[in-house]
Design a protein around this motif. Structure first.
Motif, mmCIF file in Angstrom:
data_model
loop_
_atom_site.group_PDB
_atom_site.id
_atom_site.type_symbol
_atom_site.label_atom_id
_atom_site.label_comp_id
_atom_site.label_asym_id
_atom_site.label_seq_id
_atom_site.Cartn_x
_atom_site.Cartn_y
_atom_site.Cartn_z
ATOM 1 N N PRO A 1 0.819 -1.247 -0.086
ATOM 2 C CA PRO A 1 -0.112 0.016 0.044
ATOM 3 C C PRO A 1 0.932 1.340 -0.067
ATOM 4 N N ASP A 2 2.147 1.177 0.322
ATOM 5 C CA ASP A 2 2.910 2.282 0.348
ATOM 6 C C ASP A 2 4.056 2.333 -0.749
ATOM 7 N N ALA A 3 3.481 1.633 -1.990
ATOM 8 C CA ALA A 3 4.310 1.541 -3.430
ATOM 9 C C ALA A 3 4.364 3.206 -3.756
ATOM 10 N N GLU A 4 5.401 3.804 -4.069
ATOM 11 C CA GLU A 4 5.560 5.016 -4.944
ATOM 12 C C GLU A 4 4.651 5.342 -5.749
ATOM 13 N N VAL A 5 4.795 4.294 -6.616
ATOM 14 C CA VAL A 5 3.919 4.462 -8.114
ATOM 15 C C VAL A 5 2.825 3.425 -8.191
ATOM 16 N N LYS A 6 1.683 3.940 -8.224
ATOM 17 C CA LYS A 6 0.616 2.755 -8.567
ATOM 18 C C LYS A 6 -0.332 3.124 -9.764
ATOM 19 N N VAL A 7 -0.260 2.347 -10.854
ATOM 20 C CA VAL A 7 -1.080 2.427 -11.948
ATOM 21 C C VAL A 7 -2.126 1.230 -12.070
ATOM 22 N N PHE A 8 -3.474 1.532 -12.281
ATOM 23 C CA PHE A 8 -4.465 0.763 -12.469
ATOM 24 C C PHE A 8 -4.746 0.541 -13.949
ATOM 25 N N MET A 9 -4.594 -0.537 -14.646
ATOM 26 C CA MET A 9 -4.744 -0.650 -15.830
ATOM 27 C C MET A 9 -6.013 -1.520 -16.453
ATOM 28 N N THR A 10 -6.673 -0.770 -17.355
ATOM 29 C CA THR A 10 -7.983 -1.518 -17.874
ATOM 30 C C THR A 10 -7.808 -1.395 -19.251
ATOM 31 N N ALA A 11 -8.925 -1.964 -19.890
ATOM 32 C CA ALA A 11 -8.891 -1.862 -21.464
ATOM 33 C C ALA A 11 -10.464 -2.495 -21.783
ATOM 34 N N ASP A 12 -11.037 -2.149 -22.875
ATOM 35 C CA ASP A 12 -12.122 -2.705 -23.397
ATOM 36 C C ASP A 12 -12.076 -4.253 -23.420
ATOM 37 N N PRO A 13 -13.057 -4.898 -22.956
ATOM 38 C CA PRO A 13 -13.149 -6.551 -22.605
ATOM 39 C C PRO A 13 -12.959 -7.256 -24.178
ATOM 40 N N VAL A 14 -13.405 -6.529 -25.092
ATOM 41 C CA VAL A 14 -13.169 -7.263 -26.405
ATOM 42 C C VAL A 14 -11.633 -7.096 -26.805
ATOM 43 N N VAL A 15 -11.133 -5.972 -26.619
ATOM 44 C CA VAL A 15 -9.680 -5.802 -27.089
ATOM 45 C C VAL A 15 -8.756 -6.844 -26.263
ATOM 46 N N ARG A 16 -9.138 -6.703 -24.831
ATOM 47 C CA ARG A 16 -8.496 -7.742 -23.862
ATOM 48 C C ARG A 16 -8.363 -9.339 -24.658
#
Ligand code: DC
Length: 226
Positions: free
Chosen positions: A139-154
């Motif tokens: 929880p103390d990570a300095e960089v946090k990125v949350f990735m998502t994409a359109d389900p069909v593309v995935r």
């Protein structure tokens, strides 16, 4: 500034591991694919016919599971080993994808994996991809990125990945599996897939891999510049 932790969380098949691997290589950081760990546990449970609803069987199995990563020069990435055996190819197969969400929803499994992940990155300098890295593991990570994409593309990306490895799977089957995993991953009690309040959202539907890598590096540089 010391080396930091970069947490890449998000949905399945939106490019987390590939992005994480490239970011780690650019920064000279280690890359830890935590999904591979849950997949390796799933393979062990499958091979040993572990009843997922039997906590004694699960606990005993976890005691016998040793997961390590070893760099594979040819691939330019780490392979995952289960009890000394390279299982990198096996754990990517569809039958493991169909089992892994149920296995990773088991509290005892999560506790064991989270403890290992915290140990692996105790010196920081790590890019870790998963579902609960920014919320639970670090929880103390300095960089946090949350990735998502359109389900069909995935689903299309996943289908191509499987095809490249010689496995032909129907797009609808992949899409159904991704959507089922999204639901199980997001609704489980322990370490659910949820965007950390301090994570930056990255929708990769229309992004190239280079753009994804640049985006994460930029987040890293911003933290370093502080
Ligand atoms: O990233 P992946 O698709 O290989 O992950 C496989 C599964 O493992 C995914 O459906 C959810 C689970 N997982 C998890 O619960 N927590 C993590 N930190 C990483 C993966």
């Amino acid at each position: 500034m010391e080396k930091i932790i970069i947490a890449l969380d998000g949905h399945s098949s939106c490019g987390k591991s590939t992005t994480a691997k490239r970011v780690a290589a650019k920064l000279g950081y280690a890359f830890i694919d935590t999904g591979a760990m849950y997949r390796a546990v799933s393979l062990y449970f499958h091979e040993h016919h572990i009843t997922l609803t039997n906590p004694i069987e699960v606990a005993k199995a976890l005691e016998n599971i040793h997961i390590t990563f070893h760099f594979n020069e040819a691939r330019g990435a780490s392979d995952v080993f289960l009890n000394g055996l390279n299982v990198e190819t096996e754990i990517r197969k569809m039958y493991i994808s169909q089992l892994v969400s149920e296995v990773s929803a088991i509290t005892a499994v999560r506790k064991a994996m989270v403890a290992q992940q915290q140990k692996m990155a105790k010196h920081r300098g790590v890019v870790m991809d998963g579902r609960d890295i920014g919320t639970k593991v670090f929880p103390d990570a300095e960089v946090k990125v949350f990735m998502t994409a359109d389900p069909v593309v995935r689903a299309e990306r996943r289908q191509k990945e499987l095809l490249d490895k010689g496995e032909i799977v129907d797009l609808d089957e992949i899409l159904a599996n991704l959507q089922k995993r999204d639901i199980i991953d997001s609704t489980r009690e322990e370490g659910p897939l949820v965007q950390a309040v301090d994570a930056v959202l990255m929708d990769t539907s229309f992004m190239t891999l280079d753009e994804q890598v640049e985006f994460v590096i930029l987040q890293h540089d911003l933290v370093k510049a502080k």
